[in-house]
Design an enzyme around this catalytic site. Structure first.
Site, short mmCIF file in Angstrom:
data_model
loop_
_atom_site.label_atom_id
_atom_site.label_comp_id
_atom_site.label_asym_id
_atom_site.label_seq_id
_atom_site.Cartn_x
_atom_site.Cartn_y
_atom_site.Cartn_z
N SER A 73 10.01 8.04 -6.51
CA SER A 73 8.61 7.36 -7.02
C SER A 73 7.51 8.28 -7.42
O SER A 73 6.44 7.73 -7.91
CB SER A 73 8.09 6.31 -5.83
OG SER A 73 8.83 5.36 -5.68
N THR A 175 5.36 5.57 -3.59
CA THR A 175 4.13 6.43 -4.12
C THR A 175 3.23 6.66 -3.32
O THR A 175 3.08 5.71 -1.96
CB THR A 175 3.55 5.17 -4.99
OG1 THR A 175 4.43 4.93 -6.35
CG2 THR A 175 2.20 5.80 -5.50
N THR A 193 2.15 9.42 -8.45
CA THR A 193 3.23 8.59 -8.89
C THR A 193 3.82 8.74 -10.13
O THR A 193 3.38 9.25 -11.07
CB THR A 193 2.98 7.11 -8.87
OG1 THR A 193 3.92 6.22 -8.78
CG2 THR A 193 2.18 6.81 -9.95
N ARG A 203 3.71 3.03 -20.48
CA ARG A 203 2.92 2.13 -19.46
C ARG A 203 2.41 3.03 -18.49
O ARG A 203 2.90 3.91 -17.80
CB ARG A 203 4.07 1.27 -18.68
CG ARG A 203 3.48 0.30 -17.46
CD ARG A 203 3.65 1.14 -16.29
NE ARG A 203 3.00 0.06 -15.13
CZ ARG A 203 3.13 0.32 -13.78
NH1 ARG A 203 3.27 1.54 -13.36
NH2 ARG A 203 2.61 -0.26 -12.93
N THR A 226 -0.99 0.89 -3.02
CA THR A 226 0.51 1.07 -3.48
C THR A 226 1.17 -0.06 -3.92
O THR A 226 0.49 -1.55 -3.57
CB THR A 226 1.53 2.02 -2.54
OG1 THR A 226 2.65 2.05 -2.87
CG2 THR A 226 1.43 0.85 -1.25
C1 SD4 Z 1 2.40 1.71 -10.07
N1 SD4 Z 1 1.23 1.74 -8.05
O1 SD4 Z 1 2.57 2.62 -11.00
C2 SD4 Z 1 2.41 2.37 -8.66
C3 SD4 Z 1 3.62 2.04 -8.18
C4 SD4 Z 1 3.84 2.21 -6.67
O2 SD4 Z 1 4.82 2.32 -4.62
O3 SD4 Z 1 2.91 2.22 -5.85
N2 SD4 Z 1 5.02 2.47 -6.21
O4 SD4 Z 1 2.30 0.47 -10.40
#
Ligand code: SD4
Length: 313
Positions: A73, A175, A193, A203, A226
């Site tokens: 991640s 993340t 992340t 995105r 997260t």
């Molecule tokens: C996201 N918040 O790109 C991040 C993903 C995440 O554990 O936290 N994953 O949306």
């Protein structure tokens, strides 16, 4: 290492009108991170031993999963977007209110350090995509291939079974968001992340957005997030938590209220969000929508992983 102690005094009158004082000691430094990130916390702690500064600690911590090919991640080894490209988001904020961020950055192993360079060496907060890459290269960061064989295989498998639609995964998140109080009790935070696995190309989630994934205010404390970033963005979760703490909530209550704002408005059964908060007294809280959110705490040099409370049991 410098250590300070707060005395929290509560007084209560007994029937005989004597005063009873309960003293609770709170120590810092302290390091808190999302998920099971013991190595990151240990690196943050080592950094505190050297410089004592929370900002250095959260950066040092974030760099651990960024360089770990097994963390799918974050950074190197992160799962790519649906076109097979690894794109990275990160942000960092210090106790003075300075902030730096990179979004949609490619081929750089340590986006958190680029975010710090944005903060310290430019008049801006956020650099994106090609511009962020150019800036990173100008600062001496090296271009690298971040797509590991393991991540490439996972993407190829996903392409066979999916309709080429980004799929939201409730369970698999790692993340890293970090909060720390340094040796002077000052607060800093960071997040890094590779974002949602197999997301649409371009995105960007919450992780590079100050106020969404991370917010710190040295009068109050800090928060980090997260999970499915779209909902952290739509509710500006970390900023909200810090404001709730400013208005009297403790870190646990503030995290719970921020999760409730999401639960009340959105179809919360289909995704995960986890929040961490740390106030200036060293009190912390953690709360998530789904069960299974864990966090890592380092106090007095001891690192432990805990299961957070959650809205869904
Ligand atoms: C996201 N918040 O790109 C991040 C993903 C995440 O554990 O936290 N994953 O949306």
């Amino acid at each position: 290492m410098q250590r300070r102690t707060f005395l929290k005094q509560t007084t209560a009158l007994t029937a005989l009108s004597t005063v009873q004082i309960n003293a609770q000691t709170v120590d810092f430094p302290i390091v808190l991170s999302t998920w099971k990130n013991e190595k990151a916390n240990d690196a943050a702690w080592e950094s505190l031993k050297k410089t004592g500064r929370a900002l250095d600690a959260v950066e040092a911590g974030a760099r651990i999963p960024e360089a770990d090919p097994n963390d799918t991640s974050v950074g190197y080894g992160g799962f790519p977007d649906r076109d097979g490209i690894v794109t990275l988001d990160a942000c960092i904020m210090d106790e003075k209110g300075n902030a730096g961020s990179v979004t949609f950055l490619q081929n750089i192993m340590h986006p958190i350090s680029v975010a710090r360079a944005v903060m310290e060496k430019t008049p801006h907060v956020m650099l994106s995509g090609e511009g962020a890459l150019q800036f990173a290269l100008s600062q001496g960061f090296k271009k690298e291939n971040l797509l590991t064989e393991k991540a490439k295989k996972a993407w190829e498998e996903w392409k066979k079974t999916s309709k080429y639609e980004p799929k939201i995964n409730i369970e698999r998140h790692d993340t890293i968001g970090l909060l720390a109080l340094g040796n002077k009790g000052e607060i800093s935070g960071a997040c890094t992340t590779s974002g949602l696995a197999f997301k649409m190309h371009g995105r960007v989630g919450d992780s590079p957005v100050i106020g969404a994934a991370v917010f710190c205010d040295d009068e109050v404390g800090g928060a980090c997030a997260t999970g499915l970033g779209e909902f952290v963005l739509k509710t500006l979760g970390s900023f909200l938590i810090v404001e709730l703490m400013r208005n009297g909530k403790n870190p646990q209550q503030a995290c719970e209220e921020a999760i409730m704002r999401i639960v009340k408005r959105y179809n919360y059964k289909e995704f995960q969000i986890g929040y961490l908060a740390l106030n200036k007294k060293g009190e912390y809280g953690a709360y998530s929508i789904q069960s299974g959110f864990s966090y890592t705490l380092t106090e007095k040099g001891v690192t432990k992983v805990f299961e957070a409370k959650s809205y869904m049991k």
